[in-house]
Design an enzyme around this catalytic site. Structure first.
Site, PDB file in Angstrom:
ATOM      1  N   HIS A 475       0.836  -1.205   0.000  1.00 13.79           N
ATOM      2  CA  HIS A 475       0.000   0.000   0.000  1.00 13.79           C
ATOM      3  C   HIS A 475       0.872   1.256   0.000  1.00 13.79           C
ATOM      4  O   HIS A 475       0.726   2.139  -0.857  1.00 13.79           O
ATOM      5  CB  HIS A 475      -0.915  -0.031   1.238  1.00 13.79           C
ATOM      6  N   GLU A 476       1.788   1.327   0.957  1.00 14.53           N
ATOM      7  CA  GLU A 476       2.631   2.522   1.063  1.00 14.53           C
ATOM      8  C   GLU A 476       3.549   2.650  -0.144  1.00 14.53           C
ATOM      9  O   GLU A 476       3.867   3.752  -0.581  1.00 14.53           O
ATOM     10  CB  GLU A 476       3.434   2.506   2.365  1.00 14.53           C
ATOM     11  N   HIS A 479       1.748   4.449  -2.840  1.00 14.47           N
ATOM     12  CA  HIS A 479       1.840   5.907  -2.643  1.00 14.47           C
ATOM     13  C   HIS A 479       3.211   6.413  -3.085  1.00 14.47           C
ATOM     14  O   HIS A 479       3.340   7.468  -3.696  1.00 14.47           O
ATOM     15  CB  HIS A 479       1.665   6.254  -1.159  1.00 14.47           C
ATOM     16  N   HIS A 482       3.474   6.897  -6.708  1.00 17.12           N
ATOM     17  CA  HIS A 482       2.705   8.085  -7.107  1.00 17.12           C
ATOM     18  C   HIS A 482       3.592   9.334  -6.999  1.00 17.12           C
ATOM     19  O   HIS A 482       3.483  10.259  -7.795  1.00 17.12           O
ATOM     20  CB  HIS A 482       1.483   8.210  -6.181  1.00 17.12           C
TER      21      HIS A 482
HETATM   22 ZN   LIG Z   1      -2.964   5.215   2.017  1.00 16.38          ZN
END
Ligand SMILES: [Zn+2]
Length: 689
Positions: A475-476, A479, A482
């Protein structure tokens, strides 16, 4: 021409350009006492820049206003980036004291910027003439974002309204702090102190945690169940003592609602009124309308439409789950109706019986280093990125750095992973940056961090993760990509600077690749034997994904609906919070065996600050996007389909805030998302409505 010299601060490594490897700040040389003078000087410098932009006698142009704003405040950003990385990941008394000092200073600075009437007049003038300025698409987007930000802060209002807004903001901030402290006080005040014999059913890790909690509370040799989610949830899940489960459950759901000085209901009533007033002053009928106007959802009706669609199915699935649990009670000879404090206990029993899945069996296959490799390999196969470890001075020996390059070997950015828990680190997991990508002042590449709290193993032992931990890592890392892949000119639009109901798309989407069999088989290897995870175990992991999702979805969605209803009140004055919650739950037909995941008196997302007020729906909104986006790969039969990955990079991971999120999504997918993939993912697709 000469300029007055600013007072020199000798040997402050925070001031001046960063000249370390990959443009890193001199992290090893920075000491806490360097921050306050550097922040003060950077604040003054930014103020002077803003004043000179606002007072420019020349007519406003994109260059002398928007570009000038984009180039301003660079010292402040640099110093604050370093400061907040440390405040989160390696803090201490000195940093905490500076944080309390500078937080209100920074808030006031931002208020003064966004309520600056002269500056706003220049932006509004440009915005009114935007069609005739000959702006490129990205320039038009930056101008639009500045205009929206200032207008939403109240820059267009008269002095009296602005003063009122400032007063409301200040009051809301202090009520929010009070709210959080009250919840913490109620949590601290309660502990269920137990004897060894009361622990029937608890696994070793829960017993050890309860023993430590008792020790901490001055009852060594005994066991304490506290109101921390991890403590009481595992008790509710494993304890076979129905009487004790009820006791702890009742205390848990009453946080913030116990009367006396820590009762939050009056605070909530006041906050909801102030938020409503704030929205009206700025020109919206309700706070929910104000909040959602600048989100992907745009209107409360759009968010509600999604929630309603999920809600009816979730209720149907939860009803079937309840029947199965009730049958299990009867089978065991129980003669009572399933109550909220029974759900987790019987669901856990049923899960074990049905899937025979034990966390302890899974853990040896999930080594931290291998899971990092798995995340890297996914990025290589999707986006052609490579990650090479580099030795550079960082702020803590546990942090590790990797240079990121693209297919052609060109430098993309620096990725720093800081994975282990320690006392100087805040709990949770997050992505942050030391520098964001932009092209306005040269080809500036990002320096991105992932901070996690995995348990550090003894020296020489591999670090083993739970499945949840591994998901968090992916998940991280989503990010992080991104931020790293960002490819924009203007800093305002870079990386994760997107609406909060869109920002979880790149992260939640990335989680899907952890469970792609070829990634799991290759990288989930037993720490001792090196054997890949057996297919039968992988199958059992995948099979449990939709188990008890009716319950989880009801528990979450009820909160999102109540949040929208509360912040959508046209006239919130004279609110009786308990009565409102009861009536609203009755309206949506809440199943009596399930309680909201967060009841209003302790709903910190909504009231400890305004981060998720009228915005709790965001998690599910993003989940619709991530489920539908992954389906785009599934439809091609290839989880790494090159054409799909290219569109994903161009319109999502590297696109920052270049486009309205709905347009960005359409450009990637060819259409807006449908809710079907989410319903399938949660096992709700077949639930009767
Ligand atoms: Zn998040």
């Amino acid at each position: 021409m000469t300029q007055p010299q600013s007072p020199s601060i000798p040997d402050n490594p925070l001031l001046g350009e960063w000249t370390g490897p990959f443009g890193l700040p001199p992290l090893a040389a920075i000491k806490p006492e360097h921050f306050r003078p550097a922040i003060d000087r950077a604040l003054a410098a930014h103020r002077a820049e803003i004043d000179s932009i606002a007072a420019d006698p020349a007519a406003p142009t994109f260059e002398n206003t928007i570009v000038a704003l984009e180039k301003s405040g660079r010292d402040l950003e640099r110093v604050c980036n370093v400061f907040f990385v440390l405040a989160g990941a390696d803090t201490g008394h000195e940093i905490e004291a500076i944080e309390r000092e500078v937080s209100p200073l920074l808030a006031r600075h931002s208020n003064a910027l966004y309520l600056n009437a002269k500056l706003y007049a220049r932006i509004a003038d440009l915005y009114a003439r935007r069609a005739t300025l000959g702006l490129a698409a990205e320039q038009a987007r930056v101008l639009d974002r500045y205009h929206t930000r200032f207008a939403r802060a109240g820059a267009a209002l008269d002095k009296r309204s602005q003063d009122r807004l400032a007063a409301i903001n200040e009051k809301l901030a202090s009520l929010g702090t009070q709210f959080g402290q009250n919840v913490l006080a109620d949590e601290k005040a309660f502990a269920l102190i137990l004897e060894e014999g009361d622990l029937v059913g608890l696994p070793d890790f829960a017993r050890a945690a309860a023993a430590a909690a008792a020790e901490e509370r001055g009852a060594p040799g005994k066991y304490a169940i506290t109101l921390a989610r991890s403590s009481c949830e595992s008790f509710l899940q494993f304890s076979s003592r129905r009487d004790l489960r009820e006791k702890i459950f009742q205390a848990w759901i009453k946080r913030g609602e116990n009367g006396g000085t820590t009762d939050n209901r009056a605070l909530i009533a006041e906050m909801v009124v102030l938020r409503g007033e704030r929205a009206k002053v700025i020109g919206f009928p309700t706070y929910a309308d104000y909040r959602l106007d600048d989100q992907m959802a745009k209107t409360p009706a759009a968010a509600r439409k999604l929630l309603d669609e999920v809600w009816t199915r979730a209720r149907a699935k939860a009803a079937a789950e309840r029947d199965a649990l009730q049958a299990l009670i009867a089978q065991e000879g129980g003669n009572f109706a399933l109550a909220p404090w029974d759900w987790r206990y019987y669901a856990e029993k049923l899960r074990k019986a049905k899937f025979d899945l034990d966390e302890a069996e899974l853990k040896p296959y999930l080594q931290l280093d291998k899971m990092i490799e798995a995340a890297f390999e996914t990025a290589r196969r999707l986006f052609g990125l490579t990650f090479t470890p580099v030795s550079v001075p960082l702020y803590h020996p546990d942090a590790r750095a990797f240079e990121v390059k693209d297919k052609s070997g060109a430098h993309v950015g620096l990725f720093i992973g800081d994975y282990f828990a320690r006392p100087s680190k805040h709990s949770g997991a997050w992505m942050t940056s030391l520098r964001d990508q932009e092209k306005l002042t040269g080809n500036v590449r990002a320096v991105i961090l992932n901070i996690c709290n995995f348990t550090k193993p003894p020296t020489g032992e591999p670090s083993l993760l739970s499945l949840d931990d591994a998901r968090t890592l992916f998940h991280e890392f989503g990010h992080a990509l991104h931020g790293l892949l960002s490819n924009v000119t203007y800093p305002l639009l870079a990386g994760t600077a997107v609406p909060s109901d869109f920002v979880e798309l790149p992260s939640q989407l990335y989680e899907h690749w952890l469970q792609v069999p070829e990634i799991l088989q290759k990288h989930a290897r037993h720490a001792r034997t090196g054997e890949p995870m057996p297919q039968a175990l992988i199958d059992r992991v995948l099979a449990t994904r939709t188990f008890n999702q009716g319950f989880a979805t009801v528990e979450y969605t009820a909160c999102a609906l109540v949040d929208l209803d509360l912040h959508g009140l046209a006239d919130p004055s004279g609110l009786d919070v308990s009565q409102f919650e009861r009536d609203d739950l009755k309206r949506i037909d809440m199943p009596p065996e399930i309680v909201m995941r967060h009841r209003l008196p302790h709903f910190q997302h909504l009231f400890s600050g305004s981060g998720y007020a009228a915005g709790y729906y965001s998690y599910m909104w993003s989940e619709v996007l991530d489920a539908d986006a992954f389906e785009a790969f599934a439809e091609t039969g290839n989880a790494f389909d090159p054409a799909t990955a290219e569109r994903l990079r161009d319109f999502v991971y590297s696109a920052g805030n270049l486009r309205d999120p709905a347009e960005a999504y359409k450009a990637f997918r060819g259409r807006l998302p449908s809710v079907d993939a989410l319903l399938k993912k949660r096992g709700l697709a077949d639930a009767a409505t």
